[in-house]
Design a protein around this motif. Structure first.
Motif, PDB file in Angstrom:
ATOM      1  N   ASN A   1     -28.619  15.110  21.941  1.00  0.00           N
ATOM      2  CA  ASN A   1     -29.800  15.199  21.093  1.00  0.00           C
ATOM      3  C   ASN A   1     -29.415  15.057  19.618  1.00  0.00           C
ATOM      4  O   ASN A   1     -28.240  14.810  19.286  1.00  0.00           O
ATOM      5  CB  ASN A   1     -30.574  16.500  21.355  1.00  0.00           C
ATOM      6  CG  ASN A   1     -29.748  17.746  21.032  1.00  0.00           C
ATOM      7  OD1 ASN A   1     -28.742  17.692  20.329  1.00  0.00           O
ATOM      8  ND2 ASN A   1     -30.198  18.886  21.547  1.00  0.00           N
ATOM      9  N   GLU A   2     -30.388  15.210  18.742  1.00  0.00           N
ATOM     10  CA  GLU A   2     -30.134  15.015  17.313  1.00  0.00           C
ATOM     11  C   GLU A   2     -29.134  16.014  16.770  1.00  0.00           C
ATOM     12  O   GLU A   2     -28.430  15.742  15.787  1.00  0.00           O
ATOM     13  CB  GLU A   2     -31.440  15.100  16.528  1.00  0.00           C
ATOM     14  CG  GLU A   2     -32.389  13.945  16.820  1.00  0.00           C
ATOM     15  CD  GLU A   2     -33.663  14.030  16.000  1.00  0.00           C
ATOM     16  OE1 GLU A   2     -33.816  15.017  15.241  1.00  0.00           O
ATOM     17  OE2 GLU A   2     -34.503  13.116  16.124  1.00  0.00           O
ATOM     18  N   ALA A   3     -29.033  17.170  17.415  1.00  0.00           N
ATOM     19  CA  ALA A   3     -28.066  18.182  16.991  1.00  0.00           C
ATOM     20  C   ALA A   3     -26.692  17.964  17.623  1.00  0.00           C
ATOM     21  O   ALA A   3     -25.812  18.811  17.495  1.00  0.00           O
ATOM     22  CB  ALA A   3     -28.582  19.573  17.342  1.00  0.00           C
ATOM     23  N   LYS A   4     -26.534  16.849  18.327  1.00  0.00           N
ATOM     24  CA  LYS A   4     -25.274  16.492  18.989  1.00  0.00           C
ATOM     25  C   LYS A   4     -24.935  17.462  20.118  1.00  0.00           C
ATOM     26  O   LYS A   4     -23.766  17.673  20.434  1.00  0.00           O
ATOM     27  CB  LYS A   4     -24.119  16.420  17.984  1.00  0.00           C
ATOM     28  CG  LYS A   4     -24.185  15.233  17.048  1.00  0.00           C
ATOM     29  CD  LYS A   4     -23.943  13.921  17.806  1.00  0.00           C
ATOM     30  CE  LYS A   4     -23.862  12.732  16.877  1.00  0.00           C
ATOM     31  NZ  LYS A   4     -23.564  11.464  17.622  1.00  0.00           N
ATOM     32  N   GLU A   5     -25.967  18.014  20.764  1.00  0.00           N
ATOM     33  CA  GLU A   5     -25.783  18.822  21.959  1.00  0.00           C
ATOM     34  C   GLU A   5     -25.991  17.931  23.180  1.00  0.00           C
ATOM     35  O   GLU A   5     -26.888  17.083  23.192  1.00  0.00           O
ATOM     36  CB  GLU A   5     -26.788  19.975  22.009  1.00  0.00           C
ATOM     37  CG  GLU A   5     -26.707  20.935  20.850  1.00  0.00           C
ATOM     38  CD  GLU A   5     -27.883  21.894  20.831  1.00  0.00           C
ATOM     39  OE1 GLU A   5     -27.662  23.065  20.493  1.00  0.00           O
ATOM     40  OE2 GLU A   5     -29.013  21.456  21.150  1.00  0.00           O
ATOM     41  N   VAL A   6     -25.168  18.139  24.202  1.00  0.00           N
ATOM     42  CA  VAL A   6     -25.335  17.368  25.425  1.00  0.00           C
ATOM     43  C   VAL A   6     -26.573  17.878  26.152  1.00  0.00           C
ATOM     44  O   VAL A   6     -26.668  19.051  26.506  1.00  0.00           O
ATOM     45  CB  VAL A   6     -24.090  17.488  26.332  1.00  0.00           C
ATOM     46  CG1 VAL A   6     -24.339  16.788  27.668  1.00  0.00           C
ATOM     47  CG2 VAL A   6     -22.869  16.876  25.646  1.00  0.00           C
ATOM     48  N   VAL A   7     -27.524  16.978  26.383  1.00  0.00           N
ATOM     49  CA  VAL A   7     -28.729  17.312  27.122  1.00  0.00           C
ATOM     50  C   VAL A   7     -28.506  17.079  28.610  1.00  0.00           C
ATOM     51  O   VAL A   7     -28.873  17.902  29.450  1.00  0.00           O
ATOM     52  CB  VAL A   7     -29.926  16.481  26.628  1.00  0.00           C
ATOM     53  CG1 VAL A   7     -31.184  16.794  27.452  1.00  0.00           C
ATOM     54  CG2 VAL A   7     -30.175  16.731  25.150  1.00  0.00           C
ATOM     55  N   PHE A   8     -27.902  15.939  28.930  1.00  0.00           N
ATOM     56  CA  PHE A   8     -27.651  15.544  30.315  1.00  0.00           C
ATOM     57  C   PHE A   8     -26.379  14.723  30.342  1.00  0.00           C
ATOM     58  O   PHE A   8     -26.070  13.997  29.393  1.00  0.00           O
ATOM     59  CB  PHE A   8     -28.816  14.696  30.834  1.00  0.00           C
ATOM     60  CG  PHE A   8     -28.594  14.126  32.216  1.00  0.00           C
ATOM     61  CD1 PHE A   8     -29.037  14.807  33.337  1.00  0.00           C
ATOM     62  CD2 PHE A   8     -27.944  12.907  32.390  1.00  0.00           C
ATOM     63  CE1 PHE A   8     -28.830  14.284  34.612  1.00  0.00           C
ATOM     64  CE2 PHE A   8     -27.736  12.371  33.661  1.00  0.00           C
ATOM     65  CZ  PHE A   8     -28.181  13.063  34.772  1.00  0.00           C
ATOM     66  N   LYS A   9     -25.635  14.848  31.458  1.00  0.00           N
ATOM     67  CA  LYS A   9     -24.454  14.006  31.601  1.00  0.00           C
ATOM     68  C   LYS A   9     -24.142  13.805  33.082  1.00  0.00           C
ATOM     69  O   LYS A   9     -24.535  14.586  33.959  1.00  0.00           O
ATOM     70  CB  LYS A   9     -23.257  14.597  30.861  1.00  0.00           C
ATOM     71  CG  LYS A   9     -22.687  15.882  31.427  1.00  0.00           C
ATOM     72  CD  LYS A   9     -21.530  15.580  32.351  1.00  0.00           C
ATOM     73  CE  LYS A   9     -21.103  16.755  33.168  1.00  0.00           C
ATOM     74  NZ  LYS A   9     -20.164  16.355  34.238  1.00  0.00           N
ATOM     75  N   ALA A  10     -23.461  12.715  33.366  1.00  0.00           N
ATOM     76  CA  ALA A  10     -22.969  12.407  34.705  1.00  0.00           C
ATOM     77  C   ALA A  10     -21.794  11.456  34.534  1.00  0.00           C
ATOM     78  O   ALA A  10     -21.598  10.886  33.451  1.00  0.00           O
ATOM     79  CB  ALA A  10     -24.057  11.769  35.568  1.00  0.00           C
ATOM     80  N   GLU A  11     -21.010  11.293  35.589  1.00  0.00           N
ATOM     81  CA  GLU A  11     -19.899  10.356  35.559  1.00  0.00           C
ATOM     82  C   GLU A  11     -19.930   9.458  36.779  1.00  0.00           C
ATOM     83  O   GLU A  11     -20.474   9.834  37.823  1.00  0.00           O
ATOM     84  CB  GLU A  11     -18.536  11.079  35.525  1.00  0.00           C
ATOM     85  CG  GLU A  11     -18.235  11.813  34.239  1.00  0.00           C
ATOM     86  CD  GLU A  11     -18.862  13.192  34.187  1.00  0.00           C
ATOM     87  OE1 GLU A  11     -19.436  13.545  33.125  1.00  0.00           O
ATOM     88  OE2 GLU A  11     -18.829  13.908  35.210  1.00  0.00           O
ATOM     89  N   LEU A  12     -19.331   8.299  36.655  1.00  0.00           N
ATOM     90  CA  LEU A  12     -19.043   7.441  37.797  1.00  0.00           C
ATOM     91  C   LEU A  12     -17.605   7.777  38.193  1.00  0.00           C
ATOM     92  O   LEU A  12     -16.650   7.278  37.614  1.00  0.00           O
ATOM     93  CB  LEU A  12     -19.213   5.968  37.432  1.00  0.00           C
ATOM     94  CG  LEU A  12     -20.588   5.604  36.866  1.00  0.00           C
ATOM     95  CD1 LEU A  12     -20.649   4.118  36.535  1.00  0.00           C
ATOM     96  CD2 LEU A  12     -21.707   5.986  37.829  1.00  0.00           C
ATOM     97  N   GLY A  13     -17.486   8.664  39.188  1.00  0.00           N
ATOM     98  CA  GLY A  13     -16.173   9.227  39.506  1.00  0.00           C
ATOM     99  C   GLY A  13     -15.305   8.312  40.334  1.00  0.00           C
ATOM    100  O   GLY A  13     -14.085   8.452  40.352  1.00  0.00           O
ATOM    101  N   ALA A  14     -15.900   7.373  41.056  1.00  0.00           N
ATOM    102  CA  ALA A  14     -15.160   6.394  41.841  1.00  0.00           C
ATOM    103  C   ALA A  14     -15.900   5.074  41.730  1.00  0.00           C
ATOM    104  O   ALA A  14     -17.124   5.021  41.897  1.00  0.00           O
ATOM    105  CB  ALA A  14     -15.051   6.828  43.303  1.00  0.00           C
ATOM    106  N   VAL A  15     -15.147   4.003  41.457  1.00  0.00           N
ATOM    107  CA  VAL A  15     -15.771   2.723  41.147  1.00  0.00           C
ATOM    108  C   VAL A  15     -15.024   1.591  41.835  1.00  0.00           C
ATOM    109  O   VAL A  15     -13.803   1.484  41.734  1.00  0.00           O
ATOM    110  CB  VAL A  15     -15.777   2.469  39.621  1.00  0.00           C
ATOM    111  CG1 VAL A  15     -16.304   1.076  39.307  1.00  0.00           C
ATOM    112  CG2 VAL A  15     -16.614   3.526  38.911  1.00  0.00           C
ATOM    113  N   THR A  16     -15.760   0.737  42.547  1.00  0.00           N
ATOM    114  CA  THR A  16     -15.238  -0.525  43.052  1.00  0.00           C
ATOM    115  C   THR A  16     -16.202  -1.624  42.621  1.00  0.00           C
ATOM    116  O   THR A  16     -17.226  -1.346  41.976  1.00  0.00           O
ATOM    117  CB  THR A  16     -15.096  -0.531  44.584  1.00  0.00           C
ATOM    118  OG1 THR A  16     -16.401  -0.557  45.186  1.00  0.00           O
ATOM    119  CG2 THR A  16     -14.334   0.686  45.079  1.00  0.00           C
TER     120      THR A  16
END
Length: 296
Positions: A211-226
């Motif tokens: 957000n504008e305050a540089k707080e993480v609102v949401f996150k996810a990762e692509l932990g395995a990729v082909t």
């Protein structure tokens, strides 16, 4: 490192040795056979296929992780990654005593076992007899996929993580980990987990909205990729933003980003997490299998 074992390891229950069966640690010469085995189910086996894509070989890693292979008259018919975690690969549950014995001989203490439920739960039964005690068993984790556009509009705020925001992303990743498994990923030091998060950001596999305050609102990762499949991991919403109906839009945006890399997006979710399952179904994910996770 696990030693090579052939023929079949003697069962602790003194059962007769199956004819033609052997087990050993895979080496570079087994790479093509392992890839062929894993490609029988590219969604369930995305972890090992991603490893082969990066490492290029089935040989043990410099850190001592190896792959236990089960052979029938010289043909690779099942396998199991044995590193920090155990990950079965097209493993018939009947081979669990063999693989558990080999994994136990390595002297490693495994953090978890995860993958197709029948194989993971069979491994857990055998490992428990060898002294590997689980502190939690999650036997029902729907494996879900989506291979087209999501059914809800994506949240435009989600983008790729930036190393400039590493010190904000890392605590969010740690908070997700602790919520999921019950202890901090920093136990024993911050370096390993921090390197993992940094690597995902560098690879373009960290998805985040600040957000504008540089707080993480949401996150996810692509932990395995082909080239064919990505597996979404580490989905986390800042507690301040939960219950506001934002999850579907963010997950739709995750799918949008993931499908820039590979056409099929997958994830697995705890069966008891009704709210998350409902979100994924709303976005358009469908169940194609069942995973299990055993936390040691």
């Amino acid at each position: 490192m696990l030693s090579k074992v052939a023929p079949w390891l003697a069962s602790r229950k003194d059962e007769p040795d199956p004819p033609g069966i052997s087990v050993r640690i895979l080496d570079g010469g087994d790479t093509a056979a392992l890839r062929h085995l894993a490609e029988q189910d590219r969604v369930a086996n995305v972890f090992i296929l991603a490893h082969l894509r990066t490492a290029g070989t089935a040989a043990p890693t410099s850190g001592g992780a190896g792959i236990v292979g089960v052979f029938d008259d010289g043909t690779l018919v099942g396998a199991c990654w044995a590193g920090a975690n155990l990950v079965p690969i097209q493993l018939d549950p009947g081979f669990a005593p063999l693989v558990a014995e080999a994994a136990n001989r390595s002297g490693r203490r495994y953090a978890s076992a995860f993958g197709p439920a029948d194989a993971v739960l069979a491994l857990h039964t055998e490992l428990a007899e060898l002294g590997h005690r689980a502190h939690e068993i999650r036997p029902d984790q729907p494996l879900m996929v989506i291979d087209g556009l999501a059914d809800v509009p994506p949240n435009p705020g989600l983008g790729l993580g930036d190393l400039a925001d590493f010190e904000r992303i890392l605590p969010a990743c740690a908070a997700m980990f602790e919520e999921e498994v019950g202890y901090s990923p920093f136990l024993g030091g911050r370096e390993f987990y921090s390197r993992r998060v940094e690597g995902l950001i560098r690879q373009g596999y960290s998805l985040v909205h600040l957000n504008e305050a540089k707080e993480v609102v949401f996150k996810a990762e692509l932990g395995a990729v082909t080239a064919e499949v990505t597996q979404v991991q580490g989905v986390w919403m800042n507690p301040q933003y939960r219950g506001k109906g934002l999850s579907s839009g963010y997950m739709s945006a995750v799918v949008e980003q993931a499908q820039k890399i590979a056409p099929l997006t997958s994830l697995y979710v705890n069966g008891f997490n009704v709210r998350a399952r409902s979100t994924y179904e709303r976005v358009g994910f469908r169940q194609v299998g069942t995973f299990a996770t055993v936390l040691f």
